[in-house]
Design a protein around this motif. Structure first.
Motif, mmCIF file in Angstrom:
data_model
loop_
_atom_site.group_PDB
_atom_site.id
_atom_site.type_symbol
_atom_site.label_atom_id
_atom_site.label_comp_id
_atom_site.label_asym_id
_atom_site.label_seq_id
_atom_site.Cartn_x
_atom_site.Cartn_y
_atom_site.Cartn_z
ATOM 1 N N ALA A 520 0.830 -1.206 0.000
ATOM 2 C CA ALA A 520 0.000 0.000 0.000
ATOM 3 C C ALA A 520 0.862 1.253 0.000
ATOM 4 N N PHE A 521 1.927 1.250 0.796
ATOM 5 C CA PHE A 521 2.812 2.411 0.841
ATOM 6 C C PHE A 521 3.483 2.640 -0.514
ATOM 7 N N GLN A 522 3.988 1.571 -1.119
ATOM 8 C CA GLN A 522 4.673 1.719 -2.398
ATOM 9 C C GLN A 522 3.711 2.141 -3.501
ATOM 10 N N ASN A 523 2.484 1.608 -3.467
ATOM 11 C CA ASN A 523 1.485 2.025 -4.455
ATOM 12 C C ASN A 523 1.119 3.493 -4.280
ATOM 13 N N ALA A 524 1.234 3.971 -3.040
ATOM 14 C CA ALA A 524 0.951 5.380 -2.762
ATOM 15 C C ALA A 524 2.190 6.252 -2.951
ATOM 16 N N ARG A 525 3.267 5.636 -3.433
ATOM 17 C CA ARG A 525 4.534 6.326 -3.689
ATOM 18 C C ARG A 525 5.097 6.953 -2.419
ATOM 19 N N VAL A 526 4.955 6.215 -1.317
ATOM 20 C CA VAL A 526 5.562 6.582 -0.042
ATOM 21 C C VAL A 526 6.676 5.572 0.221
ATOM 22 N N PHE A 527 7.912 6.045 0.256
ATOM 23 C CA PHE A 527 9.040 5.136 0.395
ATOM 24 C C PHE A 527 9.799 5.399 1.694
ATOM 25 N N LYS A 528 10.546 4.392 2.104
ATOM 26 C CA LYS A 528 11.331 4.503 3.338
ATOM 27 C C LYS A 528 12.405 5.581 3.174
ATOM 28 N N SER A 529 12.550 6.420 4.176
ATOM 29 C CA SER A 529 13.631 7.401 4.096
ATOM 30 C C SER A 529 14.994 6.729 4.183
ATOM 31 N N SER A 530 15.041 5.498 4.678
ATOM 32 C CA SER A 530 16.303 4.759 4.685
ATOM 33 C C SER A 530 16.786 4.454 3.278
ATOM 34 N N GLU A 531 15.920 4.633 2.284
ATOM 35 C CA GLU A 531 16.267 4.319 0.899
ATOM 36 C C GLU A 531 16.568 5.553 0.056
ATOM 37 N N TYR A 533 19.060 7.762 0.019
ATOM 38 C CA TYR A 533 20.411 7.861 -0.537
ATOM 39 C C TYR A 533 20.553 6.894 -1.723
ATOM 40 N N ASP A 534 20.099 5.655 -1.519
ATOM 41 C CA ASP A 534 20.191 4.645 -2.580
ATOM 42 C C ASP A 534 19.411 5.082 -3.823
ATOM 43 N N ALA A 535 18.243 5.679 -3.589
ATOM 44 C CA ALA A 535 17.403 6.091 -4.713
ATOM 45 C C ALA A 535 18.140 7.098 -5.591
ATOM 46 N N ALA A 536 18.779 8.078 -4.967
ATOM 47 C CA ALA A 536 19.498 9.082 -5.738
ATOM 48 C C ALA A 536 20.661 8.463 -6.515
ATOM 49 N N LEU A 537 21.339 7.492 -5.898
ATOM 50 C CA LEU A 537 22.554 6.940 -6.482
ATOM 51 C C LEU A 537 22.294 5.816 -7.485
ATOM 52 N N THR A 538 21.238 5.045 -7.246
ATOM 53 C CA THR A 538 21.000 3.862 -8.079
ATOM 54 C C THR A 538 19.682 3.882 -8.831
ATOM 55 N N GLY A 539 18.791 4.802 -8.488
ATOM 56 C CA GLY A 539 17.469 4.814 -9.112
ATOM 57 C C GLY A 539 16.517 3.805 -8.523
ATOM 58 N N LYS A 540 16.917 3.133 -7.447
ATOM 59 C CA LYS A 540 16.063 2.141 -6.797
ATOM 60 C C LYS A 540 15.870 2.516 -5.336
ATOM 61 N N ILE A 565 26.743 15.387 0.463
ATOM 62 C CA ILE A 565 27.338 16.460 -0.330
ATOM 63 C C ILE A 565 28.134 15.925 -1.515
ATOM 64 N N ASP A 566 28.874 14.838 -1.284
ATOM 65 C CA ASP A 566 29.791 14.339 -2.308
ATOM 66 C C ASP A 566 29.151 13.349 -3.284
ATOM 67 N N GLU A 567 28.078 12.660 -2.850
ATOM 68 C CA GLU A 567 27.512 11.613 -3.690
ATOM 69 C C GLU A 567 26.022 11.806 -3.975
ATOM 70 N N VAL A 568 25.223 11.979 -2.929
ATOM 71 C CA VAL A 568 23.772 11.964 -3.088
ATOM 72 C C VAL A 568 23.284 13.190 -3.861
ATOM 73 N N PHE A 569 23.584 14.382 -3.374
ATOM 74 C CA PHE A 569 23.098 15.585 -4.054
ATOM 75 C C PHE A 569 23.656 15.732 -5.477
ATOM 76 N N PRO A 570 24.935 15.416 -5.726
ATOM 77 C CA PRO A 570 25.410 15.518 -7.115
ATOM 78 C C PRO A 570 24.680 14.598 -8.080
ATOM 79 N N ALA A 571 24.069 13.540 -7.578
ATOM 80 C CA ALA A 571 23.343 12.615 -8.452
ATOM 81 C C ALA A 571 21.937 13.101 -8.786
ATOM 82 N N ILE A 572 21.496 14.190 -8.182
ATOM 83 C CA ILE A 572 20.153 14.727 -8.396
ATOM 84 C C ILE A 572 20.244 15.950 -9.296
ATOM 85 N N ASP A 573 19.452 15.973 -10.359
ATOM 86 C CA ASP A 573 19.564 17.036 -11.363
ATOM 87 C C ASP A 573 19.207 18.411 -10.818
#
Length: 859
Positions: A520-531, A533-540, A565-573
């Motif tokens: 239900a959370f994923q269908n509502a596009r609510v994702f874990k904040s633990s993810e 960093y990974d989302a920005a870097l890997t798209g998942k 600063i060095d990895e996550v934000f630079p991966a976001i347009d």
């Protein structure tokens, strides 16, 4: 005003030294009088007799001396510390007097602390505020921005957002935190996300609060089972684990003081001699994050001495429920009912959810077995109580003493005192859980409360923060809808947007366990904040091309700042930050929007407000070109095809919400509510302490207090246990970095929200690292020396505060400082965000801000 850039706005040296446009330091002190002395006591002046309200005639004297009438105001803080109501007087639009706000029906609960009562000074400081929209011109972090118009800002943001939406709606992310928790400004950005089908993030994990929600939800089904602070007076022992109520939950501190006046013993376990520990009858210094080991040893003592409440356990907990010897799963009938073994009939019986009465008793005698070996439909099984007993039996006093640093005799006596208190109350706040496997502490504490039959009992329970409403929560809860099928607020137009469901799912996910319904959370596009960093870097699990940040200083309040600063934000347009202040996060954004504050906005509050609904209308004129978060989304809506969902002004939204047929509004006049800023329902009961779970009905899968979690059987954590000691990823640094570095909240600030408020600099004007005298001597460090705190991830420099009020081997500092406050570096350069497989299975990894290895040397 002359043109400012983000860089020179952030220059603390350029800030004005005054206290606003009308009052200087001496004038302000004279106006505040006795109330200034009472700031930290929530409005109770120190010279007052116990339980009386302070003399507020000083404000009338001020008005008389000025020979003029002043305009009165009342407003509720949007910050997440205590949602305090404050009131005061203005002259020519400027605040000249401020005090705790009046609460109808509960004058003794009038409260506000020094943070919110002085914060207006920062809110009007143009050198602190973002004054107008700014577009980045240099590298991220360079501080190079140019001023642009609101039209240009909205057009740029819409261009980048529409591009992301065209690629994949989920690649547009909207992230909020707790910088302003008034209803509209807090939820507006994520409401827009759900209008667009974009992504949102469940915030608690990365902020370090979620472990507390997880632990309490696992056991009680309630993420925040807080007793009303007035219920302290019904206890015989108060046991606080890492809870610094005096500094951080000020409205409740007065009842803590009254409990002590009544002779109720207060015991505080904390690595630091906090303000609360300093007023305790007993401070027990404990090694950081080891509270669970101590609680397990306490439970062993209680069970061995036969001091546990077996009747309560059989009636209301999972203790008699049968589980398989082979795989640890609950035994269920074909209909799905849980099973117990009845010793009276020597047969299996279906075990209904607990259905007790709110009578403060253990209920009727029960013949269900709490121990033994049985067979049900060919399956060998046993009661879950056997698993709990087996686990705690491993925890001898000597073993717990070695881990916790608390001597065995103290642990034993604490266990006996707790079991014999009848009842005792436990407090664990979010700070006690900011460790790897942080959920263990609140889970163990909630289990200990049930073990002695204190849960759902006046004066007992295991609580988070100061929850509970100060009226009869069963029948007259203002913030619920008891006694009526009509929703409390007329909020449907606001709530139902986009697909009609996802926004509501997000709001329900604020404290919820992600494992409760991940689909239900994923269908509502609510994702874990633990993810995130990974989302920005890997798209998942989702890509992030566009990131909108509101009510959040993301870099400052998230772990491992170098990684961001060095990895996550630079991966976001493209990154947009909307904030009243030029934060560290704003410096790394592409577009910065000036957000107005809760002192400047129309809004409404129901969260954390007990029996009240509170209305904010502007107290101060807007600073610069700032706009409310809701107004910003309304402007954006015109560019992204969502005008219909954003057709009202902020004031119109307030009036719409108040136009309710709920009985709580019976007889009220909306104009009076708006003018007074607060509504108390006419039939409210204001003189009775309330407590949750009094009917012993739990929102757990079994419907009982549930210390056994079958999904964690594979991890060896099906009952409360202590995994952190062996599994802590920081252990590998123990020899190289022998000190444990932790942060804490203090009386001067909640996160970065109250930073750079001149009046609060009386408490602490710069960051300090607390260190034990022996640890300091070993390193040649004296009080006031500049020191370097470092590990493999980074470092920072500040002055040393040498104090015996901290456990040896631990260093600590107050939280909420930004890089500009340090001589060099920042404490978030030292922190980490290691995924925790157990926490991920339950919900999401909790930021372990207090599980950091470091070393200190003289700089």
């Amino acid at each position: 005003m002359g043109k400012k850039t983000a860089a020179n706005q952030s220059n603390s040296a350029g800030r004005r030294e005054g206290f606003g446009p009308t009052l200087g330091r001496r004038e302000f002190a004279a106006a505040a009088g006795a109330s200034a002395v009472a700031l930290a006591l929530g409005g109770c002046a120190s010279k007052q007799e116990p339980h009386t309200m302070p003399d507020t005639s000083v404000k009338d004297t001020v008005a008389a001396n000025q020979n003029e009438s002043l305009e009165k105001f009342r407003v509720t803080s949007g910050y997440n510390c205590c949602y305090c109501t404050i009131q005061g007087y203005k002259r020519d639009g400027s605040i000249v007097y401020i005090e705790p706000g009046e609460l109808p029906g509960m004058p003794e609960r009038n409260h506000a602390c020094q943070r919110c009562m002085s914060w207006w000074q920062r809110a009007i400081d143009e050198n602190e505020r973002v004054m107008y929209p700014m577009k980045r011109t240099g590298e991220r972090g360079s501080g190079q921005f140019e001023r642009i118009s609101w039209d240009e800002a909205i057009d740029l943001m819409a261009e980048k957002l529409n591009a992301a939406l065209a690629k994949d709606p989920r690649s547009a992310s909207f992230y909020i935190f707790t910088g302003n928790m008034c209803t509209f400004d807090w939820w507006a950005p994520v409401r827009m996300a759900h209008c667009l089908g974009a992504t949102t993030w469940a915030m608690e994990g990365i902020m370090g609060d979620h472990a507390t929600s997880v632990g309490f939800t696992m056991v009680t089904g309630n993420p925040d089972p807080g007793h009303d602070a007035l219920d302290f007076l019904n206890s015989n022992l108060l046991l606080f684990f890492g809870t610094n109520m005096v500094d951080t939950i000020v409205p409740s501190a007065r009842y803590l003081a009254r409990a002590k006046e009544k002779g109720i013993k207060l015991v505080v376990l904390d690595p630091r001699l906090s303000s609360t520990a300093a007023m305790a009858d007993q401070w027990i210094p404990i090694n950081p994050g080891t509270d669970t080991a101590l609680i397990l040893a306490m439970m062993r003592v209680i069970i061995e001495r036969d001091l546990h409440d077996k009747t309560w356990l059989a009636n209301y907990s999972c203790a008699p429920l049968l589980v398989s010897d082979a795989d640890g799963t609950y035994i269920r009938t074909e209909s799905g009912a849980y099973c117990a073994w009845d010793t009276a009939t020597n047969a299996m019986v279906e075990a209904a959810a607990s259905q007790g009465e709110d009578d403060n008793t253990s209920g009727p005698e029960n013949t269900w077995a709490l121990t033994g070996n049985f067979e049900v439909n060919g399956v060998a099984c046993h009661p879950t109580m056997d698993d709990l007993v087996a686990e705690v039996s491993k925890w001898t006093l000597e073993k717990a003493a070695e881990i916790t640093g608390v001597d065995a005799a103290t642990i034993e006596q604490l266990a006996l005192d707790y079991a014999n208190a009848n009842p005792a109350a436990i407090q664990t706040c979010t700070g006690s859980s900011r460790y790897y496997h942080g959920y263990e502490i609140s889970r163990a504490a909630a289990t200990l409360s049930g073990l002695c039959g204190y849960t759902g009992r006046s004066g007992g329970g295991a609580s988070r923060n100061n929850g509970g409403a100060p009226i009869d929560g069963a029948s007259l809860s203002f913030t619920g809808s008891a006694g009526s099928e009509v929703p409390l607020m007329n909020s449907a137009e606001w709530d139902v947007v986009g697909d009609g469901e996802s926004f509501g799912t997000y709001m329900g996910a604020t404290l919820a366990l992600y494992s409760s319904d991940p689909e239900a959370f994923q269908n509502a596009r609510v994702f874990k904040s633990s993810e995130i960093y990974d989302a920005a870097l890997t798209g998942k699990p989702v890509p992030i091309d566009f990131l909108y940040i509101a009510t959040s200083n993301f870099i400052n309040q998230s772990p491992d700042a170098h990684k961001i600063i060095d990895e996550v934000f630079p991966a976001i347009d493209f990154i947009v930050t909307a904030d009243p202040f030029n934060t560290w996060t704003a410096q790394y954004s592409d577009l910065v929007l000036p957000a107005s504050t809760w002192l400047e906005n129309w809004d409404i509050s129901t969260s954390g407000t007990g029996p009240y609904i509170r209305v904010n209308k502007p107290v101060l004129d807007r600073v610069g070109e700032s706009k409310s978060d809701t107004e910003i989304m309304t402007l954006l809506a015109k560019k992204v095809g969502q005008e219909a969902a954003w057709s009202k002004t902020d004031e119109e939204w307030v009036r719409t919400f108040l136009d309710s047929d709920h009985p709580a509004f019976a007889g009220c006049n909306i104009e009076d509510v708006i003018n007074e800023g607060i509504l108390a329902r006419a039939d409210g009961i204001y003189d009775r302490a309330t407590y949750p779970l009094g009917d012993k009905v739990f929102a757990t899968p079994t419907g009982r207090l549930e210390f056994y979690t079958e999904m964690l059987y594979e991890f060896g954590a099906h009952v409360p246990t202590y995994l952190r000691g062996e599994d802590n990823p920081e252990n590998k640094y123990a020899d190289k970095y022998p000190l444990t570095f932790m942060q804490f909240h203090d009386r001067a600030r909640v996160h970065t929200q109250h930073a750079h408020t001149k009046l609060l600099e009386v408490l602490e004007a710069e960051p300090h690292i607390q260190i034990h005298p022996d640890d300091a001597a070993d390193r040649g460090i004296a009080h006031g020396d500049v020191v370097k705190i470092f590990n493999d991830r980074g470092f920072f420099k500040c002055k040393a505060q040498v104090t015996p009020g901290i456990v040896r081997g631990v260093i600590a500092m107050g939280q909420g400082w930004e890089p500009r406050d340090f001589i060099e570096g920042h404490y978030q350069y030292l922190t980490h965000y290691e995924k925790n497989p157990v926490e991920e299975a339950i919900s999401m990894t909790n930021a372990a801000f207090y599980d950091v290895r470091a070393e200190v040397e003289k700089a």
